[in-house]
Design a protein around this motif. Sequence first.
Motif, PDB file in Angstrom:
ATOM      1  N   UNK A 198       0.779  -1.284  -0.039  1.00  0.00           N
ATOM      2  CA  UNK A 198       0.084   0.048  -0.098  1.00  0.00           C
ATOM      3  C   UNK A 198       0.745   1.281  -0.067  1.00  0.00           C
ATOM      4  N   UNK A 199       2.171   1.032   0.219  1.00  0.00           N
ATOM      5  CA  UNK A 199       3.182   2.087   0.381  1.00  0.00           C
ATOM      6  C   UNK A 199       4.663   1.799  -0.231  1.00  0.00           C
ATOM      7  N   UNK A 200       4.661   1.599  -1.645  1.00  0.00           N
ATOM      8  CA  UNK A 200       5.802   1.132  -2.210  1.00  0.00           C
ATOM      9  C   UNK A 200       7.149   1.704  -1.625  1.00  0.00           C
ATOM     10  N   UNK A 201       7.480   2.834  -1.428  1.00  0.00           N
ATOM     11  CA  UNK A 201       8.576   3.520  -1.051  1.00  0.00           C
ATOM     12  C   UNK A 201       8.645   2.767   0.435  1.00  0.00           C
ATOM     13  N   UNK A 202       7.825   2.426   1.047  1.00  0.00           N
ATOM     14  CA  UNK A 202       8.101   1.689   2.637  1.00  0.00           C
ATOM     15  C   UNK A 202       8.037   0.207   2.554  1.00  0.00           C
ATOM     16  N   UNK A 203       8.354  -0.279   1.525  1.00  0.00           N
ATOM     17  CA  UNK A 203       8.038  -1.722   1.367  1.00  0.00           C
ATOM     18  C   UNK A 203       9.422  -2.153   0.661  1.00  0.00           C
ATOM     19  N   UNK A 204      10.209  -3.176   1.338  1.00  0.00           N
ATOM     20  CA  UNK A 204      11.054  -3.995   0.753  1.00  0.00           C
ATOM     21  C   UNK A 204      10.501  -5.334   0.363  1.00  0.00           C
ATOM     22  N   UNK A 205      10.839  -5.999  -0.954  1.00  0.00           N
ATOM     23  CA  UNK A 205      10.351  -7.104  -1.334  1.00  0.00           C
ATOM     24  C   UNK A 205      11.337  -8.121  -1.582  1.00  0.00           C
ATOM     25  N   UNK A 206      11.423  -9.367  -0.840  1.00  0.00           N
ATOM     26  CA  UNK A 206      12.489 -10.035  -1.084  1.00  0.00           C
ATOM     27  C   UNK A 206      11.898 -11.449  -1.643  1.00  0.00           C
ATOM     28  N   UNK A 207      12.663 -11.741  -2.990  1.00  0.00           N
ATOM     29  CA  UNK A 207      12.199 -12.619  -3.622  1.00  0.00           C
ATOM     30  C   UNK A 207      13.174 -13.882  -3.812  1.00  0.00           C
ATOM     31  N   UNK A 208      12.950 -14.974  -3.069  1.00  0.00           N
ATOM     32  CA  UNK A 208      14.295 -16.102  -3.104  1.00  0.00           C
ATOM     33  C   UNK A 208      13.558 -17.134  -3.948  1.00  0.00           C
ATOM     34  N   UNK A 209      14.542 -17.593  -4.934  1.00  0.00           N
ATOM     35  CA  UNK A 209      13.986 -18.436  -6.055  1.00  0.00           C
ATOM     36  C   UNK A 209      15.287 -18.552  -7.225  1.00  0.00           C
ATOM     37  N   UNK A 210      15.368 -20.036  -7.765  1.00  0.00           N
ATOM     38  CA  UNK A 210      16.332 -19.972  -8.675  1.00  0.00           C
ATOM     39  C   UNK A 210      15.755 -19.499 -10.217  1.00  0.00           C
ATOM     40  N   UNK A 211      14.463 -18.947  -9.998  1.00  0.00           N
ATOM     41  CA  UNK A 211      13.666 -18.375 -11.124  1.00  0.00           C
ATOM     42  C   UNK A 211      13.845 -19.309 -12.409  1.00  0.00           C
ATOM     43  N   UNK A 212      13.904 -20.414 -12.254  1.00  0.00           N
ATOM     44  CA  UNK A 212      13.491 -21.635 -13.358  1.00  0.00           C
ATOM     45  C   UNK A 212      11.846 -21.541 -13.192  1.00  0.00           C
ATOM     46  N   UNK A 213      11.348 -20.677 -13.689  1.00  0.00           N
ATOM     47  CA  UNK A 213       9.633 -20.354 -13.763  1.00  0.00           C
ATOM     48  C   UNK A 213       9.280 -19.692 -14.976  1.00  0.00           C
ATOM     49  N   UNK A 214       8.408 -20.230 -15.620  1.00  0.00           N
ATOM     50  CA  UNK A 214       7.871 -19.850 -16.999  1.00  0.00           C
ATOM     51  C   UNK A 214       6.584 -19.212 -16.757  1.00  0.00           C
ATOM     52  N   UNK A 215       6.178 -18.613 -15.443  1.00  0.00           N
ATOM     53  CA  UNK A 215       4.906 -18.008 -15.513  1.00  0.00           C
ATOM     54  C   UNK A 215       5.368 -16.567 -15.600  1.00  0.00           C
ATOM     55  N   UNK A 216       4.424 -15.570 -15.783  1.00  0.00           N
ATOM     56  CA  UNK A 216       4.601 -14.347 -16.133  1.00  0.00           C
ATOM     57  C   UNK A 216       4.762 -13.427 -14.926  1.00  0.00           C
ATOM     58  N   UNK A 217       6.045 -13.551 -14.197  1.00  0.00           N
ATOM     59  CA  UNK A 217       6.326 -13.015 -13.069  1.00  0.00           C
ATOM     60  C   UNK A 217       7.201 -11.793 -13.218  1.00  0.00           C
ATOM     61  N   UNK A 218       7.938 -11.750 -14.151  1.00  0.00           N
ATOM     62  CA  UNK A 218       9.042 -10.618 -14.065  1.00  0.00           C
ATOM     63  C   UNK A 218       8.513  -9.299 -14.376  1.00  0.00           C
ATOM     64  N   UNK A 219       7.363  -9.221 -14.986  1.00  0.00           N
ATOM     65  CA  UNK A 219       6.631  -8.043 -15.497  1.00  0.00           C
ATOM     66  C   UNK A 219       6.148  -7.387 -14.166  1.00  0.00           C
ATOM     67  N   UNK A 220       5.725  -8.321 -13.305  1.00  0.00           N
ATOM     68  CA  UNK A 220       5.006  -7.894 -11.965  1.00  0.00           C
ATOM     69  C   UNK A 220       6.102  -7.364 -11.203  1.00  0.00           C
ATOM     70  N   UNK A 221       7.247  -8.056 -10.986  1.00  0.00           N
ATOM     71  CA  UNK A 221       8.367  -7.583 -10.189  1.00  0.00           C
ATOM     72  C   UNK A 221       9.064  -6.188 -10.844  1.00  0.00           C
ATOM     73  N   UNK A 222       9.132  -5.959 -12.127  1.00  0.00           N
ATOM     74  CA  UNK A 222       9.658  -4.679 -12.576  1.00  0.00           C
ATOM     75  C   UNK A 222       8.457  -3.479 -12.329  1.00  0.00           C
ATOM     76  N   UNK A 223       7.221  -3.941 -12.462  1.00  0.00           N
ATOM     77  CA  UNK A 223       6.314  -2.957 -12.047  1.00  0.00           C
ATOM     78  C   UNK A 223       6.364  -2.438 -10.354  1.00  0.00           C
ATOM     79  N   UNK A 224       6.382  -3.476  -9.734  1.00  0.00           N
ATOM     80  CA  UNK A 224       6.763  -3.079  -8.413  1.00  0.00           C
ATOM     81  C   UNK A 224       8.078  -2.098  -8.264  1.00  0.00           C
ATOM     82  N   UNK A 225       9.130  -2.593  -8.707  1.00  0.00           N
ATOM     83  CA  UNK A 225      10.317  -1.649  -8.607  1.00  0.00           C
ATOM     84  C   UNK A 225      10.111  -0.369  -9.244  1.00  0.00           C
ATOM     85  N   UNK A 226       9.339  -0.245 -10.419  1.00  0.00           N
ATOM     86  CA  UNK A 226       9.169   0.992 -11.018  1.00  0.00           C
ATOM     87  C   UNK A 226       8.365   1.991 -10.185  1.00  0.00           C
ATOM     88  N   UNK A 227       7.619   1.374  -9.162  1.00  0.00           N
ATOM     89  CA  UNK A 227       6.584   2.176  -8.389  1.00  0.00           C
ATOM     90  C   UNK A 227       7.371   2.744  -7.005  1.00  0.00           C
TER      91      UNK A 227
END
Length: 276
Positions: A198-227
């Motif tokens: 609810x407040x991107x500037x005051x939120x840290x998101x830690x994602x732990x994975x080997x990222x061998x994942x073929x779902x559309x996850x990267x676009x979401x994470x990029x959007x979160x970072x840009x916010x």
Amino acid sequence: MDLREVLKDPVLSERLTPSMALLEQILWDKGNLSGPALQNAKKLIARYVDELSKVLKLQMRQVTSRVHDNRVPPRRIFRNLDMKRTIWKNLTNWDPNERRLYVDRLFYRRTGKKSLPSKLIIIVDQSGSMTSAMVQTTILASIFAALPKVIVHLFAFDTRVIDLTPYVHDPVETLLRTKLGGGNDMRLALDLAAPCIDSPQNTAVVVISDFYDWSDFFSVLRQWKESGCHLIPVGSLHTTGYFAVNPEYAAKFKEIGAPILSGSPKKLIEQIKKVM
């Protein structure tokens, strides 16, 4: 060894030495444990968690103790006086005849500490290859959750997602609720975690994975970072130095200014402190 039979015997189970390998076996087989065997398994997990917690808490204190906020001017009181720096900077005022040092500038230590983001969201891959990361992440989450003014959300995923936030203060209970194994569908976890931001500037998101994942996850994470979210992708969380991560996404995360972190939990603690 028939681990289930050993766990039924309180004397034998007490003689077992907790380790990551043993913990992994218990977590894989916990669905087949009940009664005394389950209780003894919980005791073993608790012993290992306690031992690892001592190490992680020490690392947390070491990182926290040396992180100061340079934006906060030092309080000009005697307790904060930096005597060595004050003497060094005023050596030009030394009077050899009177054998006196005249001080016209005082220097003080900065003591203002950086504060944690109001929210720390941890999303961890619970597939079999990430067992070590899962264990250490749950303990780290409980340590951060115990800090004042910090709200911690913890999600574990494979092809399903589990919201472990209600149990984040109890790493043993958290681990017993994980379901190791299966494939990867991070997008499910991101969709569940999204309302927590609810407040991107005051939120840290830690994602732990080997990222061998073929779902559309990267676009979401990029959007979160840009916010404005502080995004910390982690490819491994152990001390062996070896890890495998999807090279395609390693390059993508680097392009958006969030290179994938790997190594010991202390590195993750340091990275979290940097973005605060």
